[in-house]
Each structure stands twice: as C-alpha cells, then as structure tokens.
Design a protein around this motif. Sequence first.
Motif, PDB file in Angstrom:
ATOM      1  N   MET A  57      11.141 -14.175  -6.225  1.00 38.91           N
ATOM      2  CA  MET A  57      11.110 -13.852  -4.809  1.00 38.91           C
ATOM      3  C   MET A  57       9.818 -13.073  -4.520  1.00 38.91           C
ATOM      4  N   LEU A  58       9.226 -13.381  -3.395  1.00 40.89           N
ATOM      5  CA  LEU A  58       8.007 -12.723  -2.948  1.00 40.89           C
ATOM      6  C   LEU A  58       8.310 -11.320  -2.464  1.00 40.89           C
ATOM      7  N   ASN A  59       7.596 -10.339  -2.953  1.00 35.07           N
ATOM      8  CA  ASN A  59       7.720  -8.961  -2.461  1.00 35.07           C
ATOM      9  C   ASN A  59       6.727  -8.748  -1.334  1.00 35.07           C
ATOM     10  N   LEU A  60       7.198  -8.192  -0.225  1.00 37.74           N
ATOM     11  CA  LEU A  60       6.333  -7.893   0.914  1.00 37.74           C
ATOM     12  C   LEU A  60       6.274  -6.392   1.114  1.00 37.74           C
ATOM     13  N   ALA A  61       5.107  -5.898   1.475  1.00 34.72           N
ATOM     14  CA  ALA A  61       4.936  -4.476   1.761  1.00 34.72           C
ATOM     15  C   ALA A  61       4.413  -4.321   3.178  1.00 34.72           C
ATOM     16  N   ASN A  62       4.989  -3.397   3.911  1.00 34.63           N
ATOM     17  CA  ASN A  62       4.522  -3.091   5.253  1.00 34.63           C
ATOM     18  C   ASN A  62       3.512  -1.958   5.114  1.00 34.63           C
ATOM     19  N   ILE A  63       2.221  -2.307   5.117  1.00 34.75           N
ATOM     20  CA  ILE A  63       1.193  -1.288   4.902  1.00 34.75           C
ATOM     21  C   ILE A  63       0.647  -0.815   6.240  1.00 34.75           C
ATOM     22  N   PHE A  64       0.137   0.372   6.246  1.00 35.82           N
ATOM     23  CA  PHE A  64      -0.444   0.987   7.433  1.00 35.82           C
ATOM     24  C   PHE A  64       0.504   0.985   8.624  1.00 35.82           C
ATOM     25  N   PRO A  65       1.719   1.487   8.439  1.00 25.81           N
ATOM     26  CA  PRO A  65       2.646   1.508   9.586  1.00 25.81           C
ATOM     27  C   PRO A  65       2.175   2.486  10.664  1.00 25.81           C
ATOM     28  N   ILE A  66       2.569   2.200  11.871  1.00 26.63           N
ATOM     29  CA  ILE A  66       2.282   3.072  13.012  1.00 26.63           C
ATOM     30  C   ILE A  66       3.575   3.788  13.357  1.00 26.63           C
ATOM     31  N   LEU A  67       3.537   5.106  13.330  1.00 24.83           N
ATOM     32  CA  LEU A  67       4.745   5.884  13.561  1.00 24.83           C
ATOM     33  C   LEU A  67       4.961   6.142  15.051  1.00 24.83           C
TER      34      LEU A  67
END
Length: 183
Positions: free
Chosen positions: A1-11
């Motif tokens: 399964m492909l792992n996805l990362a949410n980088i540089f989130p905006i809070l």
Amino acid sequence: MLNLANIFPILIGKTALDFDATAVMSTLAKTPPIPHLVLLNTSYGTMKDCLDDPELADLRAQIQANLDEYTERAGLMPVEIIGSWYNSIPPGQAILRHRHPAVAVSGAVYVDLPDDCEADLEFWDPNNGLRMHEKPVSERRLKAQAKTGDLILWPSWLEHETRKNMSQRNRVSISFNANFKQQ
C-alpha cells in the motif's frame, strides 16, 4: 500500500468563545459602519481598534488566549493583536478575496449571524498557482463554517473571502491582525 504524507500543512484554528453577543453589538454600534476603502461590496465598521474598547476587554483576553495556544502549537513566536475592526455585511454583499500582508496571524470573531446566513470563510489553496496537471482544473478552496460566537484563526498570508450574505439582515464579525510581540 502506498503511504501518503500531508506535508506543509496550514493550521486553521476554530473554537467557540463565551461572550454576550448583544452587549458586544451595543459596543460596536457606538461607531456606525463606513464603507471600506479597499474591499468593495462590503461595509467596514470602524478604523479605530474596536478590541481596545474597555467594554470588550474580556473578549480580547479570550482571543489572546487562543492566539497564544495557536502560536505555541504552530511553533511560532508569541503574537499580540495590533489592529482590529468590525465588519457589518449587508444583504447581497461579501468580502472579496484578500490577505493581510506584513502580519503573522489574522482572525475573525462572529458576533451576529442571521440564522439563514451562510457565514463560510473560504480559504484559497496557496498551491493553486503551482499546479500543472492535476484534475479538476478549478482552483481549490476550503470552507470554514462559522456560527455566532466562533473564533477562526489563520496565517495572515493565506488568501480568504466570505461569500455573499444571502440573508435579510447584516452579518457582523470582528476581524483582527496579530504580529510577533516585541522582545
């Protein structure tokens, strides 16, 4: 399964504040709204810093406590409110897409929203201009739904707007900018 990362989130921060909306409206009513000089199709409450009014000291303290939490959790240096104003948006009007340059955090407190009024604050994806082949082609936005008593905080560089007031009475909010505290 492909792992996805949410980088540089905006809070984006959102919470309900505890204040007497009727009392706040009475305080704001001391300064009748005047047309905004930059944002068309809206009215602007006042050029003075409305959150400096002693009658709004408790509301300002609640906002500052949430700013403190926001900056701590975001890993930012502490900020303080440097300017505030209120918006009284008549039926059929809106606040157009804009941002707040030269400050760190901006926010809005929703003081009086008609029951039949969508008070969505729409944030525009800052990556829209960088996209090349993604579908759909339309620009992406995120809606932060608000109700009377809500506080919403965001980084000041993030473009945002409010939708047209489709109710039959004014939609009232207090907006503010906060910048890094002087050491």
